[in-house]
Each structure stands twice: as C-alpha cells, then as structure tokens.
Design a protein around this motif. Structure first.
Motif, PDB file in Angstrom:
ATOM      1  N   MET A  56      11.248  -7.763  -6.391  1.00  0.00           N
ATOM      2  CA  MET A  56      11.841  -8.892  -6.392  1.00  0.00           C
ATOM      3  C   MET A  56      10.886 -10.045  -7.029  1.00  0.00           C
ATOM      4  N   GLY A  57       9.479  -9.798  -6.820  1.00  0.00           N
ATOM      5  CA  GLY A  57       8.556 -10.890  -7.308  1.00  0.00           C
ATOM      6  C   GLY A  57       8.805 -11.048  -8.723  1.00  0.00           C
ATOM      7  N   ILE A  58       9.227  -9.898  -9.424  1.00  0.00           N
ATOM      8  CA  ILE A  58       9.159 -10.030 -11.042  1.00  0.00           C
ATOM      9  C   ILE A  58      10.604 -10.907 -11.324  1.00  0.00           C
ATOM     10  N   PRO A  59      11.677 -10.756 -10.990  1.00  0.00           N
ATOM     11  CA  PRO A  59      12.781 -11.633 -11.333  1.00  0.00           C
ATOM     12  C   PRO A  59      12.481 -13.134 -10.726  1.00  0.00           C
ATOM     13  N   ILE A  60      11.859 -13.417  -9.544  1.00  0.00           N
ATOM     14  CA  ILE A  60      11.305 -14.888  -9.142  1.00  0.00           C
ATOM     15  C   ILE A  60      10.405 -15.288 -10.262  1.00  0.00           C
ATOM     16  N   GLY A  61       9.601 -14.499 -10.757  1.00  0.00           N
ATOM     17  CA  GLY A  61       8.571 -15.111 -11.526  1.00  0.00           C
ATOM     18  C   GLY A  61       8.847 -15.333 -12.725  1.00  0.00           C
ATOM     19  N   LYS A  62       9.793 -14.365 -13.261  1.00  0.00           N
ATOM     20  CA  LYS A  62      10.242 -14.678 -14.747  1.00  0.00           C
ATOM     21  C   LYS A  62      11.165 -15.690 -14.933  1.00  0.00           C
ATOM     22  N   LEU A  63      12.073 -15.792 -13.952  1.00  0.00           N
ATOM     23  CA  LEU A  63      12.886 -17.080 -14.207  1.00  0.00           C
ATOM     24  C   LEU A  63      12.484 -18.440 -13.832  1.00  0.00           C
ATOM     25  N   SER A  64      11.040 -18.279 -13.309  1.00  0.00           N
ATOM     26  CA  SER A  64      10.517 -19.686 -13.349  1.00  0.00           C
ATOM     27  C   SER A  64       9.968 -19.759 -14.509  1.00  0.00           C
ATOM     28  N   LEU A  65       9.300 -19.022 -15.299  1.00  0.00           N
ATOM     29  CA  LEU A  65       9.082 -19.123 -16.721  1.00  0.00           C
ATOM     30  C   LEU A  65      10.115 -19.480 -17.567  1.00  0.00           C
ATOM     31  N   TYR A  66      11.080 -19.118 -17.581  1.00  0.00           N
ATOM     32  CA  TYR A  66      12.400 -19.666 -18.297  1.00  0.00           C
ATOM     33  C   TYR A  66      12.533 -21.233 -18.247  1.00  0.00           C
ATOM     34  N   THR A  67      12.022 -21.668 -17.164  1.00  0.00           N
ATOM     35  CA  THR A  67      12.231 -23.029 -16.918  1.00  0.00           C
ATOM     36  C   THR A  67      10.779 -23.727 -17.509  1.00  0.00           C
ATOM     37  N   ALA A  68       9.908 -23.279 -16.716  1.00  0.00           N
ATOM     38  CA  ALA A  68       8.318 -23.793 -17.184  1.00  0.00           C
ATOM     39  C   ALA A  68       7.969 -23.710 -18.662  1.00  0.00           C
ATOM     40  N   CYS A  69       8.357 -22.598 -19.182  1.00  0.00           N
ATOM     41  CA  CYS A  69       7.977 -22.398 -20.719  1.00  0.00           C
ATOM     42  C   CYS A  69       9.167 -22.899 -21.641  1.00  0.00           C
ATOM     43  N   ALA A  70      10.221 -22.983 -21.322  1.00  0.00           N
ATOM     44  CA  ALA A  70      11.354 -23.502 -22.392  1.00  0.00           C
ATOM     45  C   ALA A  70      12.528 -24.431 -21.702  1.00  0.00           C
ATOM     46  N   GLY A  71      12.242 -24.906 -20.478  1.00  0.00           N
ATOM     47  CA  GLY A  71      13.225 -26.070 -20.106  1.00  0.00           C
ATOM     48  C   GLY A  71      14.435 -25.642 -19.724  1.00  0.00           C
ATOM     49  N   VAL A  72      14.757 -24.318 -19.409  1.00  0.00           N
ATOM     50  CA  VAL A  72      16.221 -24.094 -18.872  1.00  0.00           C
ATOM     51  C   VAL A  72      16.407 -24.434 -17.566  1.00  0.00           C
ATOM     52  N   PRO A  73      17.055 -25.255 -17.221  1.00  0.00           N
ATOM     53  CA  PRO A  73      17.585 -25.870 -16.100  1.00  0.00           C
ATOM     54  C   PRO A  73      17.773 -24.681 -14.681  1.00  0.00           C
ATOM     55  N   PRO A  74      16.693 -24.855 -13.837  1.00  0.00           N
ATOM     56  CA  PRO A  74      16.503 -23.663 -12.769  1.00  0.00           C
ATOM     57  C   PRO A  74      17.827 -23.774 -11.939  1.00  0.00           C
ATOM     58  N   GLU A  75      18.917 -24.513 -12.067  1.00  0.00           N
ATOM     59  CA  GLU A  75      20.015 -24.527 -11.126  1.00  0.00           C
ATOM     60  C   GLU A  75      21.030 -23.440 -11.932  1.00  0.00           C
ATOM     61  N   TYR A  76      20.684 -22.960 -12.965  1.00  0.00           N
ATOM     62  CA  TYR A  76      21.421 -22.185 -13.828  1.00  0.00           C
ATOM     63  C   TYR A  76      20.742 -20.375 -13.671  1.00  0.00           C
ATOM     64  N   THR A  77      19.690 -20.298 -12.849  1.00  0.00           N
ATOM     65  CA  THR A  77      19.145 -19.089 -12.721  1.00  0.00           C
ATOM     66  C   THR A  77      19.101 -18.392 -11.379  1.00  0.00           C
ATOM     67  N   LEU A  78      19.255 -17.075 -11.480  1.00  0.00           N
ATOM     68  CA  LEU A  78      19.595 -16.438 -10.107  1.00  0.00           C
ATOM     69  C   LEU A  78      19.015 -14.931 -10.325  1.00  0.00           C
ATOM     70  N   PRO A  79      17.698 -14.843  -9.487  1.00  0.00           N
ATOM     71  CA  PRO A  79      17.214 -13.678  -9.613  1.00  0.00           C
ATOM     72  C   PRO A  79      17.911 -12.607  -8.575  1.00  0.00           C
ATOM     73  N   ILE A  80      17.917 -11.407  -8.895  1.00  0.00           N
ATOM     74  CA  ILE A  80      18.828 -10.447  -8.388  1.00  0.00           C
ATOM     75  C   ILE A  80      18.022  -8.938  -8.275  1.00  0.00           C
ATOM     76  N   MET A  81      18.189  -8.539  -6.927  1.00  0.00           N
ATOM     77  CA  MET A  81      17.329  -7.150  -6.729  1.00  0.00           C
ATOM     78  C   MET A  81      18.510  -6.381  -6.543  1.00  0.00           C
ATOM     79  N   LEU A  82      18.576  -5.204  -7.101  1.00  0.00           N
ATOM     80  CA  LEU A  82      19.514  -4.043  -6.995  1.00  0.00           C
ATOM     81  C   LEU A  82      18.799  -3.019  -6.158  1.00  0.00           C
ATOM     82  N   ASP A  83      19.144  -2.875  -4.801  1.00  0.00           N
ATOM     83  CA  ASP A  83      18.361  -1.989  -3.923  1.00  0.00           C
ATOM     84  C   ASP A  83      19.143  -0.715  -3.820  1.00  0.00           C
TER      85      ASP A  83
END
Length: 539
Positions: A158-185
């Motif tokens: 799950m660290g991968i979806p969390i980290g990647k979505l933080s970079l959506y925002t930090a590196c391109a300015g995608v508003p964080p409220e529109y992002t959702l990390p998901i783990m399919l267990d």
C-alpha cells in the motif's frame, strides 16, 4: 464554519494550518489556547520541518515523519515537497518507499486509502461509498504482488499507491482531494509475512484464476459506478496479470498501467534525448533488454511505435529490438515464450551469455528491467564501450538495491563514455576530472503529468499515442547544458514545470483524439494551468 469548531479543524489535515492561523481566525474558530501564541508563516513552518527532518538519520524514519505530516497538515506536507523535490522525492518514493513497504506492518500508524479484501468482492460498491470524498478522479491501485523489485509484499504494498498519489500533487499540482490510494488484498505468498503477527493483511495464499479475475472485474465495475470520472492507475501487479488486466479494460474505462506505459514513456523519452546527445538517429540504433516482462514489452512496443513514426517499416523496427531473460536470448526456437514477448524473438542461434549477445548483435543501448542487482557487470559495460563511441546504459530496475549497475560503475568502466540513466537516484560521479550528474529515468516524469492532463480534460480513455506524446514532450525539455552534465532528463528540481509542459501537450492530444469529457477550449494551456493545486493556505 461555526464558532468553537477549532478542535475539529486542528485534526482535519486538509483544513489544519497549525501555527499559521491568524489572530482573527483563532478567534472565529475557537482556537484560542489551542495553539502557541506566535502566528507563523508557512515558510517558517517549512523551516521547522527541514530542521526536524535533518535530525533524523535513517531515511525510513524521515519517511514516517513525512507521512505523519501528511496526516496532520496536508498543505504544509505538499509545500515541503514542492519546494525541494530533489531532497524529498527519494524519501516519499523510491528508494525509501521500498523499505517502507517491507516494514509496513511494523511502522503502520494510521490507515490511509481504501483496503478491499477479496472476501468482500460482492460489497465493493458499498465499501467505496465509505470514502469521504464523493468526486474521486484518480486511484493508484495495487495487489502488492510485484512491489518494485522486492516481490510479493501483499497488503504492505500500500505504500506504493500512497507515495505515487502524493507525487501526482507534488509534481504536477493535481488537487489531493481528488486522489484515492487502493489496495486489492487477494492474499500473499510471502510466508514471512504470513508468519508475522504484525502483518495487517488477509492471511491466505494468493487467489488465482477465475476467482482473482472476478475480483478485478468487480472492482472496476464498482469504482466506475461510484466515481464515474475515475482514472485507474494499475501499479506493481505481476507481469502475468498486468498485461491481461490492461488489455481487458483499456478500451472500456479511463485506465493505464504505469509499469508498462509509464515506464515505456520515460524510457522512450530518455532514448530520444540520448539520440540527440550522441548525434546518432534513433532509426540507426539497436536495443537490447535485460528482462522480457511487462516493463520490457511496454518500452519495446513504444519504441516500435516511435520508429514507425520515423518512417521505419514495422518489421524493420522489430528487428532492432532484442530481449534477454533468465533463460537467455529470445529466439524463435524457444518454446517457453509468451504471446506478448514472442514478437521480439529472432531467428538466430540461442545464447545464454549476455556479454556474448552484446558482442554478436552489437546494440547501441542496453536497458535493464530485470531487477537483478549488478547484472550489468564490468565485462558488460566494457563490451558495450568497445563497440560504441557513446554506449547507452539504462539500469532501470528499482529500488536502488536492485539496480543492474551503479552510476559510478557505468562511468568508470566505460571510461566516461556512457550515456547513463537509472530508475533510482545516484550521486554525482567524478571521472577523469569531469563531474557527471546521473539522470533518473523515473516514471515521475510521466504519470503526474498524465494525471494533470486527465484532470483538466476529464478524459474518457488513455491511449498509447498519449504516452508517446508525453515521452516526446519530455525529451524536448532536455537542454544543451543538461547534456553537458551527462543528463538526458531534465533536472528533478524542475519537475513541476516539466510536468505542466507535458500535461499541456498530452491534453492537446486528448482533445485531438476526441476523448475529452469537456468541450475544447480556445487556450488549452490556460485550461491546464487553471486546474493546478498550489500548496498555500487559502484565505
């Protein structure tokens, strides 16, 4: 907001400003006495974060600190990342995220995102509706089976979806409220984790076959109903599943696989820039992959696409690409090839020696996607240097511990001739009095920009042509002064500007392809820039 809501505000990471609340806001929100007296600027808060981070020695401890900051003050977290991406990206993503995933059950503090167990296959829609945001546009989803080069980490991936979505925002300015990390267990085959009392996931061996495919199908159906404008990014699935899932859904929903298409775009961008650097046209080059899985196939397919764009016939383009896996060179006489990599097999003698293969086919570039640390040996680099004036050496495997070679090895063993880029960061190398700054062929140059383009256009689908557009836009931004330092990617310090420029070109391609969910504006660049999130406290 009503008076005396202060305590709630301080515990909402999206609304909390900590010591940056003004005197007026403190009075209005009932914050008097809940904060120290001083009213501080966000820049002063950033300075404090730098100081506190600087006192921590281990990267994993810095990762935990930053994750806690995200959970307490989201704006400050992104301000820190955006102000200094070179220092903080390796902490929130590769290489530190690899250790974070390996120890996820032990450093776990507060859940983030959605965890979907295969046992809840019939309840996915209801579970997704538990998420507080009702207009989610992006999810990065993994099943944890092939995390970086570390193997099956189950729910700890799950660290991968969390980290990647933080970079959506930090590196391109995608508003964080529109992002959702998901783990399919779907379980894990990692016996060490199954025996670990602190492993937080489903304790069973991985589901396979029809049961697994039904789980994936139920997820896609549910998430596209609950969040109709969602873009699904598949991340770190085993190669056998990754290609099948992508091909099943790519023409039905807005989706992409970063390991396949993102890696392909960043690698192709690097090869385009390396071609400019060496002065040797892409059509005159020959490429040898170490690894023949999903990442290799994705890069190779995009190379064929680009070579055809340069007027090379498809059959000639395929002749320029070779693959070498754990059983040797892909040749037509082998009976163990998949439907995906068979098209890159050549009608020639088998070879189980990578060095001999280099000497025989004389590639201009070697691309490592094997996750085998040290696979580009001194003999390999010297063989490449003997047949090329400027050998292209791309050890792309992540994390750093699985890189096929280091920057120091590539520059020294090639006697400074190598054009080098890697998947993970390496420090500068001094050879013969010249300082080389190793380029990082990280997908962070691609997926955040794709995200911003999708967000701005509300794209209904993503195509390979859009990723090729991204790779070309990336290569165009490498400057002569970058080449002088050995770089074939723009400096990471410019990642935000680079991402926005790529997003504008991809958004244009989306409109040209008639796949946007909104009407085409007169000024696409203005549209894209109007959607950008800035890490500042809104008044």
């Amino acid at each position: 907001m009503e008076t005396n809501d202060g305590f709630i505000v301080l515990h909402d990471p999206r609304k909390n400003r900590g010591t940056a609340f003004t005197e007026e806001e403190r009075g209005l929100l009932g914050l008097k006495g809940l904060l120290p007296e001083a009213v501080e600027s966000i820049d002063l808060q950033v300075e404090r974060v730098h100081e506190q981070i600087g006192k921590l020695e281990k990267p994993i401890n810095k990762y935990v600190y930053l994750l806690q900051l995200m959970e307490t003050n989201e704006t400050l977290f992104y301000k820190v990342l955006m102000d200094d991406p070179v220092s903080y990206m390796p902490l929130v993503y590769t290489p530190t995220v690899g250790e974070a995933c390996q120890t996820f059950g032990h450093i776990f503090r507060r859940p983030r995102g959605i965890y979907l167990s295969i046992k809840e296959k019939d309840n996915i829609r209801a579970i997704l509706q538990n998420w507080q945001e009702k207009d989610v546009r992006f999810t990065v989803v993994t099943d944890g089976e092939r995390i970086l080069g570390l193997g099956d980490l189950g729910i700890c991936g799950m660290g991968i979806p969390i980290g990647k979505l933080s970079l959506y925002t930090a590196c391109a300015g995608v508003p964080p409220e529109y992002t959702l990390p998901i783990m399919l267990d779907a379980g894990t085959n990692n016996q060490e984790f199954l025996n670990d009392s602190l492993y937080p996931g489903l304790r069973q061996e991985r589901a396979r076959g029809e049961e697994y495919d039904a789980f994936i199908a139920a997820f896609v159906e549910a998430i596209t109903e609950v969040f109709p404008k969602i873009c699904i990014q598949w991340e770190d699935f085993a190669g056998i599943n990754a290609l099948r899932i992508l091909n099943t859904f790519r023409d039905k929903v807005c989706t992409f696989n970063d390991d396949i298409q993102g890696t392909a775009a960043v690698a192709t961008g690097g090869l385009l820039a390396a071609s400019r650097y060496s002065g040797k046209p892409l059509t005159h080059q020959k490429f040898l992959f170490l690894g023949a899985g999903a990442a290799a196939i994705g890069i190779a397919d995009m190379l064929v696409q680009r070579l055809q764009k340069e007027a090379l016939a498809a059959e000639v383009a395929y002749e320029r690409i070779y693959m070498f896996d754990n059983k040797g060179l892909l040749v037509t006489s082998r009976s163990d090839l998949t439907a995906y990599n068979q098209k890159f097999a050549h009608d020639q003698e088998p070879s189980d020696s990578f060095v001999d293969t280099i000497k025989n086919i004389r590639p201009t570039a070697i691309i490592g996607v094997s996750t085998i640390a040290g696979a580009f040996t001194r003999e390999v680099i010297e063989a490449m240097s003997a047949i090329n004036e400027r050998p292209v050496i791309f050890p792309y495997s992540n994390p750093t511990s699985h890189s096929e070679c280091t920057a120091d090895e590539a520059y020294n063993w090639s006697k400074g001739k190598a054009i080098f880029a890697s998947g993970s960061p390496f420090p500068p190398v001094i050879y013969n009095g010249k300082t080389f700054i190793p380029g990082q062929g990280n997908n962070v140059y691609i997926f955040p920009a794709i995200g911003l383009a999708v967000f701005a256009t509300e794209a209904r689908r993503l195509t390979n042509e859009m990723f090729l557009t991204a790779s070309e836009a990336l290569a165009k931004q490498v400057k002569a002064e970058d080449f002088e330092q050995g770089l074939i990617y723009p400096p990471l310090s410019n990642i935000f500007e680079v991402s926005v420029n790529i997003a504008v070109e991809v958004a244009t391609r989306i409109f040209d392809s008639d796949l946007a969910g909104i009407d085409r504006p007169l000024d696409i660049e203005a549209l894209v820039k109007s959607k950008i999130y800035r890490a500042k406290y809104e008044q």
